[in-house]
Structure formats: structure tokens, C-alpha cells
Design an enzyme around this catalytic site. Sequence first.
Site, PDB file in Angstrom:
ATOM      1  N   HIS A   1      53.640  60.144  43.740  1.00  0.00           N
ATOM      2  CA  HIS A   1      54.051  59.255  44.833  1.00  0.00           C
ATOM      3  C   HIS A   1      54.169  57.831  44.299  1.00  0.00           C
ATOM      4  O   HIS A   1      54.164  57.613  43.087  1.00  0.00           O
ATOM      5  CB  HIS A   1      53.048  59.365  45.985  1.00  0.00           C
ATOM      6  CG  HIS A   1      52.877  60.771  46.485  1.00  0.00           C
ATOM      7  ND1 HIS A   1      53.844  61.424  47.225  1.00  0.00           N
ATOM      8  CD2 HIS A   1      51.862  61.670  46.316  1.00  0.00           C
ATOM      9  CE1 HIS A   1      53.432  62.648  47.509  1.00  0.00           C
ATOM     10  NE2 HIS A   1      52.242  62.823  46.968  1.00  0.00           N
TER      11      HIS A   1
ATOM     12  N   HIS B   1      51.558  56.605  41.782  1.00  0.00           N
ATOM     13  CA  HIS B   1      51.680  57.160  40.435  1.00  0.00           C
ATOM     14  C   HIS B   1      52.793  56.461  39.650  1.00  0.00           C
ATOM     15  O   HIS B   1      52.664  56.228  38.446  1.00  0.00           O
ATOM     16  CB  HIS B   1      51.959  58.661  40.513  1.00  0.00           C
ATOM     17  CG  HIS B   1      50.916  59.430  41.257  1.00  0.00           C
ATOM     18  ND1 HIS B   1      51.109  59.916  42.524  1.00  0.00           N
ATOM     19  CD2 HIS B   1      49.653  59.781  40.905  1.00  0.00           C
ATOM     20  CE1 HIS B   1      50.019  60.546  42.923  1.00  0.00           C
ATOM     21  NE2 HIS B   1      49.120  60.469  41.970  1.00  0.00           N
TER      22      HIS B   1
ATOM     23  N   ARG C   1      41.445  58.202  37.424  1.00  0.00           N
ATOM     24  CA  ARG C   1      40.194  58.500  38.129  1.00  0.00           C
ATOM     25  C   ARG C   1      40.011  60.002  38.277  1.00  0.00           C
ATOM     26  O   ARG C   1      40.922  60.713  38.642  1.00  0.00           O
ATOM     27  CB  ARG C   1      40.240  57.828  39.506  1.00  0.00           C
ATOM     28  CG  ARG C   1      38.975  57.935  40.333  1.00  0.00           C
ATOM     29  CD  ARG C   1      39.163  57.195  41.648  1.00  0.00           C
ATOM     30  NE  ARG C   1      37.945  57.209  42.445  1.00  0.00           N
ATOM     31  CZ  ARG C   1      37.599  58.197  43.257  1.00  0.00           C
ATOM     32  NH1 ARG C   1      38.387  59.256  43.376  1.00  0.00           N
ATOM     33  NH2 ARG C   1      36.486  58.134  43.968  1.00  0.00           N
TER      34      ARG C   1
ATOM     35  N   THR D   1      49.597  65.569  35.107  1.00  0.00           N
ATOM     36  CA  THR D   1      49.500  65.699  36.551  1.00  0.00           C
ATOM     37  C   THR D   1      49.563  67.166  36.960  1.00  0.00           C
ATOM     38  O   THR D   1      50.255  67.968  36.331  1.00  0.00           O
ATOM     39  CB  THR D   1      50.606  64.897  37.277  1.00  0.00           C
ATOM     40  OG1 THR D   1      50.507  65.110  38.672  1.00  0.00           O
ATOM     41  CG2 THR D   1      52.000  65.330  36.809  1.00  0.00           C
ATOM     42  N   ARG D   2      48.815  67.507  38.022  1.00  0.00           N
ATOM     43  CA  ARG D   2      48.903  68.832  38.634  1.00  0.00           C
ATOM     44  C   ARG D   2      49.231  68.700  40.115  1.00  0.00           C
ATOM     45  O   ARG D   2      49.140  69.664  40.872  1.00  0.00           O
ATOM     46  CB  ARG D   2      47.587  69.598  38.473  1.00  0.00           C
ATOM     47  CG  ARG D   2      46.341  68.828  38.806  1.00  0.00           C
ATOM     48  CD  ARG D   2      45.112  69.714  38.883  1.00  0.00           C
ATOM     49  NE  ARG D   2      44.775  70.029  40.246  1.00  0.00           N
ATOM     50  CZ  ARG D   2      43.914  69.333  40.993  1.00  0.00           C
ATOM     51  NH1 ARG D   2      43.324  68.258  40.506  1.00  0.00           N
ATOM     52  NH2 ARG D   2      43.653  69.694  42.220  1.00  0.00           N
TER      53      ARG D   2
END
Length: 585
Positions: A209, A212, A298, A204-205
Site C-alpha cells: 500500500h 510500503h 517492523r 513481502t508476503r
Amino acid sequence: MENSSAPHFDEPHGNELVNLLVSKQEAEDLKKQSANFKSWNLTPRQICDVEMLLNGGFSPLMGFMGKDDYTSVCKNMRLKNGVLWPIPITLDVNAEFAKSLNKGEKIALRDLEGVILAILEVRDKWKPDKTQEAKLVFGAGCDDTAHPAINYLYNQAGEYYVGGKLIGLELPTHYDFTEHRYTPEELRQHFKKLGWNRIVAFQTRNPMHRAHVELVLRAASQTQANVLINPSVGMTKPGDVDHYTRMRVYQEIIKKLPKSRAMISMLPVAMRMGGPREVLWHMIIRKNYGATHFIVGRDHAGPGNRSDGNPFYEPYDAQEIAEKYAQELGIEVVPFQMMVYAPKHDAYMPIDDITKGTEYKSISGTELRARLAEGRELPEWFTYPEVAAELQRTYNPRHKQGVTIFFTGLSGAGKSTIANALMVKLLEHGGRSVTLLDGDVVRKHLSSELGFSKEHRNLNINRIGFVASEIAKHGGIALCAPIAPYDASRKQARRMVTDNGGRFVLVHVATPVEECEKRDRKGLYAAAKTGKIKGFTGVSSPYEEPADAELTLDTLNYSADKLADQVLRYLKQEGYLLGTTILEE
């Protein structure tokens, strides 16, 4: 050396890690010897690459790629020896430095403070075809600098690449979140200590929330694995939430996952936002860090849209290529669709599981940033109150955010007069610190040694952009009024401000050159036309009119006072000022 064949880095194989760091005593000896070496001051991206090379995260690479490996990677996604590797890892330098180097020479690679991190044994140097690199590595839209890596390639990277093996003296020093920083070997050992033999990694960058968390929980259940939250904390996409804020968010998110089943480890990688190729790179890196499974969602590592509004990559391109090469790479892919909130079920679900006609909700990254900028609350169905609080600590509403008003136009256009009028009106309004960076004043105090060549003009604008970015970073308003004739340097100033968390408003003071001549009290235009002044903008040097200005001011029909009001009105409409009333004529 242009055509030399540099050795490729083909060891070790399998699950082994490269170890390029020498002993402390050897490092001290090399530091003493380095007084006789040429030095290269690493850029922030290069520091990330050096750290990943030295700590084994880029295994099996033994250093920066030579021309043969670089060419093979660009064309075939493989090192010359056939090992799958999709992203070029190159040390870009300027032409002057490259031409000074000889094969076999040792270079001291230094961080931003001058500390030597590694010695590079030069084995190759060449001038790359950057257009070809962009096309092969990043695909369609290879000339579109809306792609961060393409922008870096064309506008920031040096003209030459230097390849060779690295001798590591020390890793970069980090002072933040040290309990979450592991080298690949340290993390592998930590997994053994915990008794974990199945680990699913989540890249993740962005802040995490509720969607996720649901995705990660499903992945853990599906694979019967423990969870590694593995955020990229090197360079990501310009405009992303800074990693300090994200790490505070992840520390809250980890509390929502089963105890003793999940952990955080920071990844100091400089992302390229390369979509399909990048996902393979991420899989290699995560395997080096000990993961057995990797979540691919995605638009993995996608940079968003091209300048024409179309996406650089299709949403599930990365999943397709990841599954194609997963067996070869030895790490299992866990593909996921976009997760959306279904109010009817009060749950997050994959979008393909939503039946036709069923209501669902989601908040895009763009909408999230808009909500934060405007000070609007984040709904509880979207995120946790603790996460919202952390984000709101960092993202003040717009009327508290720093902003740079950057005036550009010909000499005599009226930039300084309008900027001064605006400064007075802002001070009258109150509530914000205001700094005026006038072109002539900057030339006197900040750039007194510079001339008016294109190189010096760009350097002057870079200095203004840097100072403005620091003012904006701390919540102030910077008013800049240089000529700034070149589009590229204005865009660079915009990037410097926005990358530092500020807002940027470009104002084109569009006074025709004929009117500027009439107003010329110093006789500069006349002197330029007779050749007494060389390189004068609008006469013997070009002015590139901006196509990306937020405001264009007509000085022929409006006074400086009314034009300053126009800028104030814009600032109010955009939320940068509160309580300002400007009467219309």
C-alpha cells in the site's frame, strides 16, 4: 543409520551458487532408472524447499541436511563447518517410509502430479526431538501451535528426517506470472544486463500500500540503489492473501515507482515465520539472488501473537540480529520503523518521527481483512484505488463468501436433525447453494471402507473438511454433521476450510450422553455397553468437547427448529446472510 554422521554441505563458498541440475540427457537417463527407486511424494512445503535447493537459492546447501548439520543449525545457527545458516532444511517423512530406507539408496522425489523433480541420495535418517527443535529455532512459546511452523512441526511433519545430496532433474513447472519468475543465476544476469550493481530487496508476503511505497522509495534514496520487489510466493502464513491477488497488486504498485529503477521477481520459498532467525535466512537467500541491500521492517517474518495474546517476537528483534550478522553475510541491512499516515502533513512518516500530540493513522492487517470481509471501502490515504479494486475483486463481502457450518456432538445428539432444519431454512432464504454432508451419508458414499479407529475417524473428518473447503471456496454453504470426537481433527478441518479462503463456524450440539441414550432408536448405546459395538463414542471411546466452538446448542430446552434459528441468527449477525428476519418468541 540412527547415529551415522552425514557429510555436511559445505560447498561452494562466497558468492558462488550451487548448481544441482543435471543435463537434459542425464535427467532422462535417471528418470528411466527411477523405476527401480522408492518414491516420496513431496508436500507443498517440500516442493518449495526442493525448488530453492535446485535453483541455488539455498546455496551453499547441496541437499536436505543430515543430522550433524541439522543439530548444529538448531543449536548454533551454523552448519557443522561453521557457515552461518539459521533455519533447518529437512525432508520429513513418515516412520514406515524412513524405516524402509538404507544408506546410499536413491529416492525419487515427486511433485503433486507424480513428476520426478530430483533424486535424493540417502546419507542419513533420524527421529528428531521436535520439542527441542521448536524451542531452539522458534524460541519462546515453543509449544504454541498458533505459530505456523510449530503447528507444522507437531501436527503435519513426518516423524523422521532424511538427509542427503540432491540430483536435480527439473524445476517445478509454474504457469503463472512467468515473466516475473527468475532463478538466482537468471536474476543476477538480468541485473548485469540492466547495469544494476546496487540492488535493495524488499521482502513481502502481503499486499503493498502507500506506506510500503514510501518505505521503498526512502530505502532506494538512502542506499542509492535500484529496487527489487521480491515477494514470497511459496507457502506463507495461513490466512494470508493468495499470491495471485498479491502479484496483481504488485503489478499496480510497480507503476508508482520510478521507471527503470524497480522490478518484481517472485520468490518460491516456504516461509517459516521465524522472526529473528528467518531474517538471516532471507538475507542469505537475497544475496544469492544478487541483492546488495535488504530492507528489514517492523516484526519481519513474525507470525503475530501467541495463544495468550502476547507476541512471539518483539517488533525490532529481527532488525537487531540482522545488523549483527550483516557484515558476515555480505549484504547491507536497511532498517525501517513502522510507517504511519500523518494527516497534518498529508504524508507517510516513520512512527518515531511523529511528534507528541500529532494525529496519525494506520490500518492493521486484521482491520484490513475485516474491511474487505464487510465490503467497506479502503480509504485513499491508505492505498491506491487500483490496489483497492484488485483486493475487492478477490475479497467478496461476507454475504458472498463461502462458509462451513460444522456440527459436532455425540451420536443421537441431534446434529443431523438440526442440520437438516437449517438447510431447509437456508434454501428458503435463497441466494446461496447449500450442501449437507451428514455423517451417515458421508460414511456411505465417501468413507465406506473406513472403520471407527481413531486413525480412520480422523481420516473421515479430513475428507469431510476437504469437500467442505472446496464448497466454501466457490461461495457455497457446507453443512457438516459428523460426530467428530477429536479436537485435533476438528481443528484440521477448520484449517482446511480457512486456508482455502472459506469461513468456518463450529457448532457444538451439547446433548448429555444420558439424553442421547434415551433418544437412541437404533439401540447403539445398549449394544456398545454390552460390548457388541467396539470403540463407540461416549461409551468406550472418548469425546473431546470443543473449547473453540462459535455456538453451543442446548437441545434439552429448545426444539430443532428453534436451534436452527439460533444458527441462522448467528450467520446474520456475522454478515454471512442478508435480509434474514428471525422472530423472537
